[in-house]
Design a protein around this motif. Sequence first.
Motif, mmCIF file in Angstrom:
data_model
loop_
_atom_site.group_PDB
_atom_site.id
_atom_site.type_symbol
_atom_site.label_atom_id
_atom_site.label_comp_id
_atom_site.label_asym_id
_atom_site.label_seq_id
_atom_site.Cartn_x
_atom_site.Cartn_y
_atom_site.Cartn_z
ATOM 1 N N GLY A 145 40.322 42.635 142.600
ATOM 2 C CA GLY A 145 39.245 43.017 141.701
ATOM 3 C C GLY A 145 39.836 43.641 140.453
ATOM 4 N N ALA A 146 39.016 43.731 139.412
ATOM 5 C CA ALA A 146 39.453 44.382 138.175
ATOM 6 C C ALA A 146 38.710 45.710 138.079
ATOM 7 N N ASP A 147 39.232 46.650 137.295
ATOM 8 C CA ASP A 147 38.520 47.913 137.093
ATOM 9 C C ASP A 147 37.160 47.619 136.462
ATOM 10 N N VAL A 148 36.107 47.906 137.194
ATOM 11 C CA VAL A 148 34.753 47.629 136.703
ATOM 12 C C VAL A 148 34.432 48.583 135.556
ATOM 13 N N GLY A 149 33.992 48.028 134.460
ATOM 14 C CA GLY A 149 33.689 48.833 133.269
ATOM 15 C C GLY A 149 34.878 48.884 132.325
ATOM 16 N N GLY A 150 36.046 48.500 132.820
ATOM 17 C CA GLY A 150 37.264 48.544 131.996
ATOM 18 C C GLY A 150 37.922 49.902 132.099
ATOM 19 N N PHE A 151 39.251 49.930 132.151
ATOM 20 C CA PHE A 151 40.003 51.181 132.348
ATOM 21 C C PHE A 151 40.123 51.955 131.028
ATOM 22 N N SER A 164 30.222 50.607 127.309
ATOM 23 C CA SER A 164 28.844 50.848 126.870
ATOM 24 C C SER A 164 27.947 50.568 128.069
ATOM 25 N N GLY A 165 26.696 50.977 127.972
ATOM 26 C CA GLY A 165 25.762 50.760 129.078
ATOM 27 C C GLY A 165 25.643 49.282 129.419
ATOM 28 N N GLU A 166 25.497 48.482 128.386
ATOM 29 C CA GLU A 166 25.296 47.050 128.623
ATOM 30 C C GLU A 166 26.540 46.435 129.279
ATOM 31 N N LEU A 167 27.709 46.810 128.760
ATOM 32 C CA LEU A 167 28.947 46.267 129.338
ATOM 33 C C LEU A 167 29.079 46.675 130.809
ATOM 34 N N LEU A 168 28.741 47.932 131.080
ATOM 35 C CA LEU A 168 28.885 48.403 132.460
ATOM 36 C C LEU A 168 27.916 47.671 133.399
ATOM 37 N N VAL A 169 26.707 47.394 132.919
ATOM 38 C CA VAL A 169 25.763 46.638 133.760
ATOM 39 C C VAL A 169 26.350 45.265 134.064
ATOM 40 N N ARG A 170 26.794 44.581 133.020
ATOM 41 C CA ARG A 170 27.293 43.214 133.229
ATOM 42 C C ARG A 170 28.547 43.208 134.102
ATOM 43 N N TRP A 171 29.373 44.242 133.923
ATOM 44 C CA TRP A 171 30.618 44.284 134.702
ATOM 45 C C TRP A 171 30.307 44.620 136.169
ATOM 46 N N THR A 172 29.322 45.492 136.355
ATOM 47 C CA THR A 172 28.935 45.814 137.735
ATOM 48 C C THR A 172 28.382 44.556 138.414
ATOM 49 N N GLN A 173 27.645 43.752 137.639
ATOM 50 C CA GLN A 173 27.119 42.509 138.209
ATOM 51 C C GLN A 173 28.265 41.621 138.705
ATOM 52 N N LEU A 174 29.323 41.521 137.900
ATOM 53 C CA LEU A 174 30.476 40.736 138.351
ATOM 54 C C LEU A 174 31.102 41.392 139.587
ATOM 55 N N GLY A 175 31.222 42.731 139.528
ATOM 56 C CA GLY A 175 31.864 43.472 140.629
ATOM 57 C C GLY A 175 31.199 43.241 141.980
ATOM 58 N N GLY A 207 32.589 32.071 148.882
ATOM 59 C CA GLY A 207 32.514 31.143 150.008
ATOM 60 C C GLY A 207 32.333 29.747 149.433
ATOM 61 N N ASP A 208 31.702 28.862 150.186
ATOM 62 C CA ASP A 208 31.621 27.488 149.678
ATOM 63 C C ASP A 208 30.265 27.128 149.086
ATOM 64 N N ARG A 209 29.241 27.996 149.229
ATOM 65 C CA ARG A 209 27.919 27.543 148.812
ATOM 66 C C ARG A 209 27.133 28.523 147.951
ATOM 67 N N VAL A 210 27.774 29.546 147.481
ATOM 68 C CA VAL A 210 27.068 30.485 146.605
ATOM 69 C C VAL A 210 27.791 30.500 145.264
ATOM 70 N N LEU A 211 27.030 30.234 144.209
ATOM 71 C CA LEU A 211 27.647 30.139 142.881
ATOM 72 C C LEU A 211 27.186 31.313 142.023
ATOM 73 N N VAL A 212 28.137 31.981 141.406
ATOM 74 C CA VAL A 212 27.822 33.162 140.596
ATOM 75 C C VAL A 212 28.300 32.914 139.161
ATOM 76 N N ALA A 213 27.424 33.169 138.209
ATOM 77 C CA ALA A 213 27.758 32.915 136.798
ATOM 78 C C ALA A 213 27.404 34.149 135.973
ATOM 79 N N PRO A 214 28.320 35.131 135.907
ATOM 80 C CA PRO A 214 28.015 36.391 135.206
ATOM 81 C C PRO A 214 27.807 36.189 133.704
ATOM 82 N N VAL A 215 27.047 37.077 133.125
ATOM 83 C CA VAL A 215 26.853 37.042 131.673
ATOM 84 C C VAL A 215 27.998 37.814 131.039
ATOM 85 N N LEU A 216 28.634 37.208 130.030
ATOM 86 C CA LEU A 216 29.907 37.740 129.535
ATOM 87 C C LEU A 216 29.888 38.087 128.059
#
Length: 788
Positions: A511-517, A522-533, A615-624
């Motif tokens: 994993g990467a440091d969520v929110g950035g080290f 910012s609030g928006e970045l942290l939301v999007r990064w948490t979503q990826l996390g 896994g093999d059947r769940v697809l995740v596409a974070p907003v970046l």
Amino acid sequence: MEDTSFAIHPGKQKDVDVGSEILIGDLNSFKVSKQGYEFHCDNGYVVISFVDQEVVRIVMNLEQPLNDESSVAVIQEPQSIQAEVYEEKKVINLVTSYMEVTVQKSPFRVFIKDYKGELIVADHEKGMGYEVGGKVFCSKEADDDDQYYGFGEKSGFINKKGEVYTMWNSDVYAPHNPETDPLYQSIPFFMTLRNGQAHGIYFDNTFKTTFDMRTEESNEYCFSAEGGRLDYYVFIGPTPKEVLNQYTYLTGRMPLPPKWALGYHQSRYSYESEEEVRTLVSLFREKEIPLDAVHFDIHYMDEYRVFTFDYKRFPNPKRLVSDLKEQGVRSVPIVDPGVKVDSEYETYVEGITDDLFCKYIEGNLFFGDVWPGKSAFPDFAKTKTRSWWGRKHQFYTDLGIEGIWNDMNEPAVFNETKTMDVQVVHDQDGEKKTHRELHNVYGMLMGKATYEGLELLLDGKRPFLLTRAGFSGIQRYAAVWTGDNRSFWEHLEMAIPMCMNLGVSGVPFSGADVGGFAHDASGELLVRWTQLGVFTPYFRNHSAIHTARQEPWMFGKKYEESIKSFIQLRYKWLPYLYQQFKQASETGVPVMRPLFMEYPNDQKTYNLSDQFLVGDRVLVAPVLRPGATSRMVYLPKGDWFNYWNGDLYKGGKCIIVDAPLQVLPIFVKKGSIIPEANELQSTNDPVEHLTLHVYPSESKTTYSLYDDDGETFNYRGGEYFELELQTWYDRNQLHLVSNVINSCYKPNWSKIDIVVHGLSENTEVIYNKKKVAEINAKSNRFSVTGLV
Ligand code: GLC
């Protein structure tokens, strides 16, 4: 000095021919020995052996066929698989039931075909050889269609075609951008995908290695090392998953982590006092934001001395650790390798007295500056040092600690070269090896010492170890985080291919440091990064000293709610994730997967770096991107449900999906069963209510639901629960068949609901051949009993 002998110093000669290449030459003789198939060539020896049915090893040595050196990465004893040998005028063929290795005699070159007779790995004109300065190299033919993946922790997009990479573990605080190379990990392994089929190469060399994948003009790729020998393994696949299976058979797999390690972790450089930690955890609990671990960064120590606490800041660590544990929160302290030079400090004194630190050949110690100032460094190549270091962790386990965070273990040193002097000579149990040779495995050996120490001390409980540096095989000991990223949208984006390639390199827990080290989130970045996390295997929010604080509530209510809901989502998905971890621990196939792994014939997936499969059947596409409220998603072939609203899409194309701040685009493939836990505050809470989301298709879907106690190794002795579920539908009937495979562990679920997606017409539910419910547009949920 010109009037002294210096005037005739040999260095003054201009055209010294150091570094010119010597190729292996022609074959002179061939014999079968207990080492394998031995080829004596003009300029050296080559030994080919079959380590397993699908794995062949090729070693080039200059002076003798094979001096059997130990490998830090390889754990598998070679099986002696015999080949049929057919010698012809120009070639010698070694044939097994899975592959054929053709050796051309003049010049000596190796060609490997798979069981279908397809040529997969071929020496290029130059083939293998060495340079007078000690470099060894191997050059292979590249195909136009080749795509390359793996190489461990590298920045940039997922497909590594056209890149050149160096393996040399490095502490890089800044910058992390597409050309920053090397970083903290060295994994000299990659996978080639060619016309939908995969094979892999692992170069078992711990020196600084280079992989030149700039194939487009030359039709060749090359791997080389600054020293040591050419020793590599070819895995014949033919699917990407099989390649990983074969590679991790050789270098080992991740042990199943404790469940708490899969929860949400909160960190900061640093929570500086006991009081601060207590307030932090209380806030999580007050706000009902789930939390499983808090990390103690360097400030917990007494002037950065490892195996100590600063009792002014942390007056009673034992009570703190136990109070946190009662709230379902584990404590994870950082442990760096540098030991402060201080003759009144026990760890330093022990290291000196028992000769456990790194030294020069002359016997003097190597000292380097790190957080504690002048420090000595344990020589982890020595078994004695590793056991000492492992045992030292009793300091932590006595306090109730079960997880450790290893950092600065490249090793990082605050000097020009950023690391230990390569002239240091490690003592590998009597064998002397320079730091130039062992630099890349220093962090991994520290990981081995720590993990094995914790394993002994925790008395049957699973340890958790997080590491920054590593080498091939690091997955056996630790989860990996990608080091000092920044709170940049670009770094959020880069975290996806980095973690995917770590997965392709045998390291599923990353994993990467969520929110950035570094830098301010910012609030928006942290939301999007948490979503990826939520869907990266390792999920930790961490930030640096002097940066804006980024705990979930730091940017106001609107963001807090959203961040909280996504941390909650992680906990809902834990039963699914845990199952994926179990599989990864058995097969080496990663939890977080690039799409090419499941769709190797779909070219659109070959460099798809901004979305992934879990896994093999769940697809995740974070907003970046900041401000984005929709994004394009590529859905591969099949039918896909939007997880949030049930919309069904035909795959094989891109779609635009709405993704306001509260939405992380998630798609579930038709023909899936996804278990979901009730709301939890930590993995300490039992999952009492399990919901199985069924997305049925006409063809049979089989899903295996796994659970165990989540904290001991008892599952290895059979104490686990496994249920196989099958589902399909046929006209107006939905069929569900359950079959308990093992029930030696009893899960906590007292209630199981089934929610059926995608069937709106009146449908009868037939469960184990009996009608149990009817579903229709109004109701798609029913309860079942007898599943456990
Ligand atoms: C290094 C680590 C970082 C840690 C810091 C202080 O920069 O990468 O995660 O917080 O050291 O220990």
